[in-house]
Design an enzyme around this catalytic site. Structure first.
Site, PDB file in Angstrom:
ATOM      1  N   ASP A 165      24.336  40.689  78.566  1.00  0.00           N
ATOM      2  CA  ASP A 165      23.497  41.473  77.903  1.00  0.00           C
ATOM      3  C   ASP A 165      24.019  43.051  77.806  1.00  0.00           C
ATOM      4  OD1 ASP A 165      21.817  39.402  77.843  1.00  0.00           O
ATOM      5  OD2 ASP A 165      21.170  39.634  79.767  1.00  0.00           O
ATOM      6  N   ASP A 465      15.776  33.951  66.255  1.00  0.00           N
ATOM      7  CA  ASP A 465      15.107  34.826  67.171  1.00  0.00           C
ATOM      8  C   ASP A 465      15.637  36.147  67.325  1.00  0.00           C
ATOM      9  OD1 ASP A 465      17.398  33.632  68.238  1.00  0.00           O
ATOM     10  OD2 ASP A 465      16.744  33.165  70.069  1.00  0.00           O
TER      11      ASP A 465
END
Ligand code: 3PG
Ligand code: CO
Length: 551
Positions: A165, A465
């Site tokens: 991330d 998404d």
């Protein structure tokens, strides 16, 4: 009983196929955009014209604290499933720290009860980065500071390294900052805080959807038992040496323990200790929580099962009450589309491979692992491989496609919803060529799926998404790719802030239906009303507006 009002202008009783192309955003059209450079005749024909548009999939549009926050699968699927913008775990945790309410919670008191007992330790386990997807380093600092003020004398940290991330190679920076912070605390408060164990998030502890319990077992051995093949006297040395000797990225660093000069682990977890799981996103910490909480646990040999006061930052599963104690109430996501469809007697087939299976079920249904109706809903999981996905960029996309094709053709379902993981899972490796290949496989799958929709006279809606594959390089403030000393681009392993595509079509869609252009910054929450329309119904009044304009 939840009722959807029949929509007079949309076909009724024809199957609708909903496809989430995980991690396929609409990014800048350059050579570092794997979606752009891939050969994608089907997407090229789909992603244009009056039934195509893009929607926001990051920041406030999906309930995250700020527009600087990239989207992720949890918030994306939560939003797609419920048709509204809900304040997400990340925002709720943020608020609870800001107001101080977190330290008044039952979960915190549960921890305190243990860490105030003589000779007991407070352990923190979680992802150490400021990626903001599963956790945030600032929460580590706040918890440690307050626990010290509240009387904790011995704290042990079990750190999972990121590089997924956040950029690859940054783990060492987070460790350095944490060590500086620990030093200050130890000196100014006469406390004993140390990093005790760790490992890379994709190899240690943070498995999801039971894809590979061995990952959790490695974490258990290191964090709880104090056992690992590699032991060091400090975490900085552990990470630098393991990365060099194993030639691995941060995500895959093997488990390690910190040992004292007498060769004893500095922080095994023992009876009576307090354990807090720092992650606020559930998918990747449900398994380790189960290992702590379940009395009869058969997923691996725990060897020792310490009786501890365990808590999670938030509740991870609202159906199974995992964990029992938590610091912040999870988002209250009710009246999801799945619940409406079940109440209306509509039949649903939801499918993905293991890595994303919970996304189209658990996340979709507002972080609940159960079904609304056992008879109307079929949840089909295709087992994921346990390999490095850049080496198998096709993943199980073809198997998911075949299962969806069969479900559509069976005539047994009103909605078939699938997630194709390739753009995201291969995108996270940071490998551009493999991600390009992943997108090409997706395109072939889309071709087959569109044919199936055509054959059954139904409708399709394709979206994503969040972004990922649409940008594979880190960039400077001007947007120029960043390069290392050899001129190679610095890969981007994380999601992006890109908008995502939305396109609908198929024989059952009324001819006069096109994409609206009048909405100010539509987001993923607008997609839900859109597929409910395609199924022949008006969306519930509290859902965000549909994207369809009927001319
Ligand atoms: C992961 O858990 O793999 C990443 O942190 C986020 O990816 P996802 O939101 O696409 O699952
Ligand atoms: Co992802």
């Amino acid at each position: 009983m939840k009722i959807l009002k029949r929509h007079e202008e949309f076909a009724h009783g024809k199957p609708v196929l909903l496809i989430v192309l995980d991690g396929v955003g609409v990014g800048r059209l350059d050579s570092f955009n794997a979606v752009n450079i891939a050969k994608t005749p089907v997407m090229d024909s789909l992603f244009k014209g009056p039934r195509y548009g893009t929607v926001k999939a990051h920041g406030k549009a999906v309930g995250l604290p700020s527009d600087a926050d990239m989207g992720n699968s949890e918030v994306g699927h939560n939003t797609l499933g419920c048709g509204r913008v809900v304040s997400q775990g990340a925002s709720l945790v943020e608020n609870a720290f800001a107001s101080g309410a977190i330290f008044q919670s039952d979960g915190y008191k549960h921890l305190q009860e243990a860490f105030l007992s003589p000779n007991k330790t407070l352990h923190l386990i979680g992802l150490l980065s400021d990626g903001g997807v599963h956790s945030h380093t600032k929460h580590w600092y706040s918890i440690i500071s307050q626990a010290v003020l509240d009387g904790a004398r011995r704290i042990r940290l079990h750190i999972l390294l990121d590089g997924r991330d956040v950029p690859e190679g940054t783990s060492i920076n987070y460790i350095q900052k944490l060590e500086d912070f620990i030093k200050l605390q130890n000196e100014s408060h006469e406390v004993d805080i140390q990093i005790a164990s760790g490992g890379g998030r994709m190899f240690v502890t943070m498995d999801r959807y039971e894809a590979e319990w061995a990952i959790v077992q490695r974490g258990w051995n290191a964090h709880v038992l104090g056992q690992a093949d590699f032991t060091f006297s400090n975490a900085y040395q552990a990470v630098t040496e393991l990365k060099a000797s194993h030639k691995c990225s941060d995500q895959y660093i093997p488990p390690f323990c910190i040992y004292d000069p007498n060769q004893h682990p500095v922080g095994p977890i023992i009876d009576g200790d307090a354990v807090l799981c720092m992650n606020f996103r559930g998918d990747r910490v449900i398994e380790i929580s189960r290992a702590f909480e379940e009395v009869n646990f058969d997923k691996f040999e725990r060897k020792r099962h310490p009786q501890v006061n365990f808590a999670g930052m938030i509740r991870y599963d609202g159906d199974q009450n995992i964990p029992q104690k938590f610091l912040v109430d999870p988002p209250f996501i009710q009246n999801t589309s799945g619940e409406y469809l079940a109440d209306m007697g509509l039949r649903v087939f939801a499918c993905s491979e293991t890595q994303k299976y919970g996304h189209v079920t658990y996340f979709w249904n507002g972080n609940r692992s159960g079904k609304f109706s056992e008879t109307l809903e079929t949840y089909h999981e295709i087992r994921s491989d346990t390999c490095y996905f850049a080496e198998k960029p096709e993943m199980k996309a073809r198997e998911i496609t075949d299962a969806a094709t069969e479900a559509l053709k069976s005539g047994q379902y009103d909605m078939v919803r699938i997630n194709l993981p390739n753009g995201d899972m291969v995108g996270h490796t940071g490998e551009l060529d493999a991600t390009k290949r992943a997108v090409e496989v997706l395109d072939e799958c889309l071709g087959q799926l569109l044919e199936a929709v055509q054959a059954v006279g139904g409708a399709y809606l394709i979206t994503a998404d969040h972004g990922n594959a649409d940008d594979m390089t880190q960039r400077d403030a001007k947007g120029e790719p960043l390069r290392d000393e050899n001129g190679e681009i610095l890969p981007l392993t994380s999601h992006t802030l890109a908008a995502v595509p939305v396109v609908f079509g198929g024989p059952s869609v009324p001819e006069n239906a096109i994409m609206r252009t009048d909405l100010n910054q539509p987001g993923l929450s607008n997609v839900t009303a859109t597929f409910i329309n395609l199924m022949g119904f008006h969306a519930p009044p509290d859902y965000d507006e549909t994207l369809i304009n009927l001319l």
